[in-house]
Design a protein around this motif. Structure first.
Motif, PDB file in Angstrom:
ATOM      1  N   ALA A 132       0.734  -1.090   0.258  1.00  0.00           N
ATOM      2  CA  ALA A 132       0.035   0.035  -0.477  1.00  0.00           C
ATOM      3  C   ALA A 132       0.987   1.554  -0.224  1.00  0.00           C
ATOM      4  O   ALA A 132       2.026   1.173  -0.337  1.00  0.00           O
ATOM      5  N   THR A 174      -1.017   4.461   4.472  1.00  0.00           N
ATOM      6  CA  THR A 174      -1.694   3.468   6.059  1.00  0.00           C
ATOM      7  C   THR A 174      -1.795   4.042   7.238  1.00  0.00           C
ATOM      8  O   THR A 174      -0.770   3.974   8.374  1.00  0.00           O
ATOM      9  N   THR A 229     -11.364  -1.742   1.620  1.00  0.00           N
ATOM     10  CA  THR A 229     -10.565  -2.511   0.483  1.00  0.00           C
ATOM     11  C   THR A 229     -10.353  -3.316   1.111  1.00  0.00           C
ATOM     12  O   THR A 229     -10.701  -3.568   2.891  1.00  0.00           O
ATOM     13  N   SER A 285     -10.011  -2.706   5.813  1.00  0.00           N
ATOM     14  CA  SER A 285     -10.258  -1.264   6.022  1.00  0.00           C
ATOM     15  C   SER A 285     -10.679  -0.297   5.072  1.00  0.00           C
ATOM     16  O   SER A 285     -11.140  -0.795   3.902  1.00  0.00           O
ATOM     17  N   GLU A 286     -11.057   0.517   5.394  1.00  0.00           N
ATOM     18  CA  GLU A 286     -11.539   2.408   4.879  1.00  0.00           C
ATOM     19  C   GLU A 286     -10.187   3.067   3.854  1.00  0.00           C
ATOM     20  O   GLU A 286      -8.907   2.742   3.937  1.00  0.00           O
ATOM     21  N   VAL A 287     -10.636   2.919   2.832  1.00  0.00           N
ATOM     22  CA  VAL A 287      -9.443   3.758   1.674  1.00  0.00           C
ATOM     23  C   VAL A 287     -10.249   5.075   1.158  1.00  0.00           C
ATOM     24  O   VAL A 287     -11.376   5.213   0.657  1.00  0.00           O
ATOM     25  N   GLU A 341      -2.789   7.325  -2.375  1.00  0.00           N
ATOM     26  CA  GLU A 341      -4.031   6.590  -1.620  1.00  0.00           C
ATOM     27  C   GLU A 341      -3.724   6.190   0.059  1.00  0.00           C
ATOM     28  O   GLU A 341      -2.818   6.176   0.052  1.00  0.00           O
ATOM     29  N   ARG A 361      -5.004   4.048   3.215  1.00  0.00           N
ATOM     30  CA  ARG A 361      -5.718   3.431   3.649  1.00  0.00           C
ATOM     31  C   ARG A 361      -5.008   3.535   5.727  1.00  0.00           C
ATOM     32  O   ARG A 361      -5.024   3.798   6.276  1.00  0.00           O
ATOM     33  N   ARG A 387      -7.465   4.120  -9.028  1.00  0.00           N
ATOM     34  CA  ARG A 387      -8.270   3.274  -8.566  1.00  0.00           C
ATOM     35  C   ARG A 387      -8.971   2.776  -9.364  1.00  0.00           C
ATOM     36  O   ARG A 387      -9.930   2.664 -10.572  1.00  0.00           O
TER      37      ARG A 387
END
Length: 386
Positions: A204, A207, A226, A237-239, A256, A258, A308
């Protein structure tokens, strides 16, 4: 596609630095020509640096994982290599707690670095086929020295600490107390977030723990969900895609982000979050915690927009079909009733087997005709939703 994140912090003594031709007490030696020994790598589907190392005289597939406290071997490889597993103990990992057994480290060679001795962790954990390698090389080996990672050319080298082979944006870097992994700090909309683990094993970009995200008080982000995997298994987790990050005083392009749930890994490990390869691969990167710095030199991808999903379907390839692994919150797929576990055999009348899934992140406004493996057909109109 979902992104893997690997991290296995354990409280161990840090590794002393070494210089060219010198051998530290823990058996790490750096050859005098290490600076000339570039190591070629490829990126796994989850953005991890995969290369060839040598363990006990035999080539092994390895991943460069600065977020790991200890070098790790998969159970399958440990069996094939006849690693002598000893005592077991619990460990904290992304995706949940695991147990690890310990085996003697043997002789490990990575370019100009040789480690004799030490130990290797063998986790009892789900999803090890997702690692994409036999060994994950951790900071017990890597923190001795400086790492020069040239993502554009797909090569890295191990240097004596203190070298400065190129210039760029400089951010502070240190070794986290007890865990021994490299940590820095980042700002979001002016809020200072630290410590942030610099984790080349996490695919990722950035985060954050739930508390760090709340503390930044960032406004205006469209948030979805995601899916990722850690050593401890899958996690949701949220993204979001945000502007406003600065690192080393330099503004980052849209990134991006997370956001872990309550009680997630970062909170348990006592950190604000992690910076992963999704961000780092936009740069040439020098990691030198012993010299107190991380240097980022922008590459051709530095200002590229975030790729995305516009469908909301996170998919895994399984032979002749695609399986829905996660349906992102608020997405076109969620609004049209898609569910985890459904399988797709064709897109726009073309079998999906062996083909890229470009339509899943296609241009907003495009309508895709998807044929499920039960013969039914659904139409999905793509749009930007986070």
């Amino acid at each position: 596609m979902p992104v893997l994140g690997f991290l296995l912090p354990l409280a161990l003594a840090s590794v002393p630095p070494v210089s060219n031709g010198a051998e530290a007490k823990d058996g790490i030696t750096l050859a005098s020509d290490s600076e000339a020994r570039w190591i070629a790598f490829d990126l796994t589907p989850s953005n991890q640096i995969r290369f060839e190392a040598v363990l006990n005289g035999r080539p092994v597939r390895a991943v460069l994982d600065t977020g790991l406290t200890n070098t790790l071997a998969t159970q399958d490889f440990a069996t094939r290599a006849r690693l002598a597993a000893g005592r077991r103990q619990p460990a904290l990992a992304i995706g949940g707690g695991v147990e690890v057994a310990w085996a003697p480290g043997g002789t490990l060679v990575i370019g100009g670095l040789t480690r004799r001795g030490g130990r290797i962790a063998i986790p009892d954990a789900p999803g090890q086929e997702r690692f994409g390698a036999d060994l994950l090389i951790g900071s017990d080996v890597l923190s001795c020295c400086a790492l020069d990672i040239d993502y554009a050319v797909r090569r890295f080298r191990i240097l004596p600490t203190g070298r400065l082979p190129f210039t760029g944006t400089t951010a502070p870097l240190a070794l986290q107390r007890d865990a021994g992994v490299p940590v820095t700090e980042i700002r979001l909309a002016g809020t200072r977030l630290r410590p942030m683990i610099v984790d080349t094993g996490d695919g990722a970009s950035v985060t954050l723990s739930r508390a760090a995200w709340a503390g930044a008080d960032y406004r205006g982000a469209a948030i979805s969900t995601t899916l990722g995997w850690g050593i401890g298994g899958p996690l949701v987790s949220e993204v979001a895609v945000v502007n406003g990050f600065t690192l080393g005083g330099a503004a980052l392009p849209e990134t991006e982000l997370r956001i872990e749930g309550e009680g997630g890994y970062s909170a348990a490990a006592g950190v604000a979050g992690r910076i992963g390869t999704g961000l780092l691969l936009r740069y040439r990167v020098l990691l030198d915690p012993r010299a107190g710095r991380m240097v980022l030199q922008p590459g051709a991808m530095a200002a590229a927009p975030v790729l995305r999903s516009t469908s909301g379907l996170l998919l895994g390839a399984e032979g002749t079909h695609l399986r829905v692994l996660h349906v992102m919150r608020g997405s076109p797929a969620a609004e049209s009733g898609w569910h985890e576990g459904e399988t797709i055999c064709a897109a726009d009348g073309v079998p999906v087997a062996g083909r890229p899934i470009e339509w899943s992140a296609g241009a907003p406004g495009r309508t895709v005709a998807l044929t499920l493996c039960d013969g039914s057909e659904r139409r999905l109109t793509l749009r930007q939703f986070y």
